[in-house]
Design a protein around this motif. Structure first.
Motif, PDB file in Angstrom:
ATOM      1  N   ARG A  59      11.288  -1.234  -4.996  1.00  0.00           N
ATOM      2  CA  ARG A  59      11.900  -0.323  -4.038  1.00  0.00           C
ATOM      3  C   ARG A  59      10.918   0.010  -2.913  1.00  0.00           C
ATOM      4  NH1 ARG A  59      13.342   5.152  -6.571  1.00  0.00           N
ATOM      5  NH2 ARG A  59      14.454   3.770  -7.998  1.00  0.00           N
ATOM      6  N   PHE A  60       9.653   0.230  -3.277  1.00  0.00           N
ATOM      7  CA  PHE A  60       8.648   0.516  -2.249  1.00  0.00           C
ATOM      8  C   PHE A  60       8.456  -0.690  -1.334  1.00  0.00           C
ATOM      9  CE2 PHE A  60       4.258  -0.168  -0.914  1.00  0.00           C
ATOM     10  CZ  PHE A  60       4.126   0.892  -0.016  1.00  0.00           C
ATOM     11  N   LEU A  61       8.378  -1.884  -1.902  1.00  0.00           N
ATOM     12  CA  LEU A  61       8.189  -3.084  -1.092  1.00  0.00           C
ATOM     13  C   LEU A  61       9.304  -3.230  -0.062  1.00  0.00           C
ATOM     14  CD1 LEU A  61       7.129  -5.637  -3.870  1.00  0.00           C
ATOM     15  CD2 LEU A  61       5.637  -4.448  -2.261  1.00  0.00           C
ATOM     16  N   ARG A  62      10.521  -2.999  -0.480  1.00  0.00           N
ATOM     17  CA  ARG A  62      11.661  -3.100   0.432  1.00  0.00           C
ATOM     18  C   ARG A  62      11.598  -2.008   1.505  1.00  0.00           C
ATOM     19  NH1 ARG A  62      15.013  -3.182  -3.170  1.00  0.00           N
ATOM     20  NH2 ARG A  62      15.689  -1.005  -3.192  1.00  0.00           N
ATOM     21  N   LEU A  63      11.265  -0.790   1.093  1.00  0.00           N
ATOM     22  CA  LEU A  63      11.186   0.330   2.030  1.00  0.00           C
ATOM     23  C   LEU A  63      10.082   0.097   3.064  1.00  0.00           C
ATOM     24  CD1 LEU A  63      12.094   3.212   2.795  1.00  0.00           C
ATOM     25  CD2 LEU A  63      10.402   4.072   1.160  1.00  0.00           C
ATOM     26  N   TRP A  64       8.939  -0.394   2.595  1.00  0.00           N
ATOM     27  CA  TRP A  64       7.821  -0.632   3.521  1.00  0.00           C
ATOM     28  C   TRP A  64       8.161  -1.752   4.507  1.00  0.00           C
ATOM     29  CZ3 TRP A  64       3.421   2.116   4.150  1.00  0.00           C
ATOM     30  CH2 TRP A  64       2.430   1.549   4.982  1.00  0.00           C
ATOM     31  N   ARG A  65       8.740  -2.812   3.983  1.00  0.00           N
ATOM     32  CA  ARG A  65       9.054  -3.953   4.826  1.00  0.00           C
ATOM     33  C   ARG A  65      10.086  -3.590   5.887  1.00  0.00           C
ATOM     34  NH1 ARG A  65      10.654  -6.852   1.062  1.00  0.00           N
ATOM     35  NH2 ARG A  65       8.679  -7.877   0.556  1.00  0.00           N
ATOM     36  N   GLU A  66      11.088  -2.803   5.521  1.00  0.00           N
ATOM     37  CA  GLU A  66      12.201  -2.542   6.424  1.00  0.00           C
ATOM     38  C   GLU A  66      11.997  -1.327   7.319  1.00  0.00           C
ATOM     39  OE1 GLU A  66      15.547  -2.208   3.860  1.00  0.00           O
ATOM     40  OE2 GLU A  66      15.567  -4.354   3.297  1.00  0.00           O
ATOM     41  N   GLN A  67      11.202  -0.319   6.859  1.00  0.00           N
ATOM     42  CA  GLN A  67      11.157   0.918   7.634  1.00  0.00           C
ATOM     43  C   GLN A  67       9.753   1.469   7.902  1.00  0.00           C
ATOM     44  OE1 GLN A  67      14.026   3.938   6.369  1.00  0.00           O
ATOM     45  NE2 GLN A  67      15.076   2.397   5.114  1.00  0.00           N
ATOM     46  N   LEU A  68       8.824   1.282   6.979  1.00  0.00           N
ATOM     47  CA  LEU A  68       7.565   2.015   7.097  1.00  0.00           C
ATOM     48  C   LEU A  68       6.410   1.219   7.693  1.00  0.00           C
ATOM     49  CD1 LEU A  68       7.549   3.933   3.686  1.00  0.00           C
ATOM     50  CD2 LEU A  68       8.355   4.722   5.921  1.00  0.00           C
ATOM     51  N   ALA A  69       6.533  -0.093   7.721  1.00  0.00           N
ATOM     52  CA  ALA A  69       5.403  -0.901   8.187  1.00  0.00           C
ATOM     53  C   ALA A  69       4.991  -0.548   9.597  1.00  0.00           C
ATOM     54  CB  ALA A  69       5.755  -2.381   8.099  1.00  0.00           C
ATOM     55  N   GLN A  70       5.965  -0.224  10.454  1.00  0.00           N
ATOM     56  CA  GLN A  70       5.645   0.104  11.844  1.00  0.00           C
ATOM     57  C   GLN A  70       4.939   1.446  11.965  1.00  0.00           C
ATOM     58  OE1 GLN A  70       6.120  -2.188  14.149  1.00  0.00           O
ATOM     59  NE2 GLN A  70       6.969  -3.477  12.514  1.00  0.00           N
ATOM     60  N   ALA A  71       5.098   2.285  10.947  1.00  0.00           N
ATOM     61  CA  ALA A  71       4.481   3.624  10.988  1.00  0.00           C
ATOM     62  C   ALA A  71       3.292   3.695  10.035  1.00  0.00           C
ATOM     63  CB  ALA A  71       5.516   4.685  10.630  1.00  0.00           C
TER      64      ALA A  71
END
Length: 265
Positions: free
Chosen positions: A218-230
């Motif tokens: 779940r974290f991997l998906r969240l980071w890839r889709e939403q958090l990587a830019q921040a």
């Protein structure tokens, strides 16, 4: 005495003489055999005594050692060599070496006429365990010298008996996070089996006490889709929820920029 009677008596006596001769020959053969056996035993005993007297003239430590001194290996074996090369208890010597810091596995071989060859495979710490110990690749807790040298290794901390399970978690973290260029530097389990992870970029993950793989995905998906830019603004991701996650961001100071226009005169 008639001739017939003498012949009968002679016939009765002849078998007795043959029997006596046969017994005598048998005894002679047995005597020779016993003498031969005794001679063989004597030779064996003399040979064993000679082998017992065969000393260990030198100890050769094979292989490259980075953290263990060759002299330390020899010193660990020095007081066990009185039995001579043949009668050395190699299993006992191996156990003694493998009880030393830095030694993962030891092999010993006799090399005639007077050499004991020792090959040592050193421990390789891959993570810090608690405050002073380390874990090797099999998640065995090891004590090493010069602990400060390994201060850059990832930190794993947990209750007694949890080392193997936490090492499995750490390997999974390192493998899965590598696809996002993220590196786990600490994995901690508290007394309530709550897992927390610290990444090299400073982000903290709260994974709770269950569903480790599911929450990590779940974290991997969240980071890839939403958090990587921040990336720089993310402080903590709490995944202890059934379906979602709570994200905490760093407080960013708002700076007022003043511009001054200089007019050419």
């Amino acid at each position: 005495m008639s001739a017939r009677r003498r012949n009968r008596r002679t016939r009765r006596e002849r078998p007795d003489l043959r029997r006596v001769a046969s017994v005598a020959a048998d005894l002679a053969q047995r005597g020779v055999l016993l003498l031969g056996v005794a001679a063989v035993i004597a030779v064996i005993l003399l040979g064993l005594e000679a082998l017992r007297a065969l000393p260990v003239e030198r100890i050769v430590v094979a292989g490259k050692l980075e953290n263990l001194r060759h002299a330390a290996v020899r010193e660990a074996l020095a007081d066990e060599l009185d039995a001579g090369l043949i009668f050395l208890d190699l299993a006992r010597l191996r156990e003694r070496l493998e009880a030393m810091p830095w030694v993962y596995r030891a092999e010993l071989r006799r090399r005639f006429p007077g050499t004991l060859e020792v090959r040592v495979l050193e421990q390789v710490p891959i993570a810090r365990w608690g405050d002073t110990a380390f874990l090797n690749h099999e998640a065995r807790v090891i004590e090493v010298d010069d602990a400060a040298r390994w201060s850059d290794l990832p930190q794993i901390r947990g209750p007694e008996g949890s080392a193997a399970r936490l090492m499995t978690h750490y390997r999974r973290l390192r493998l899965d996070l590598a696809s996002l260029d993220l590196v786990p530097v600490a994995l901690v389990e508290d007394d309530f089996r709550q897992l927390s992870v610290t990444l090299a970029n400073g982000v903290s993950l709260q994974l709770g006490d269950r569903d480790f793989r599911l929450r990590l995905q779940r974290f991997l998906r969240l980071w890839r889709e939403q958090l990587a830019q921040a990336d720089a603004a993310v402080a903590r991701v709490d995944l202890r929820y059934e379906t979602g996650a709570a994200v905490a961001f760093e407080e960013v100071e708002q700076l007022a920029a003043l511009s001054e226009t200089v007019l050419d005169r």
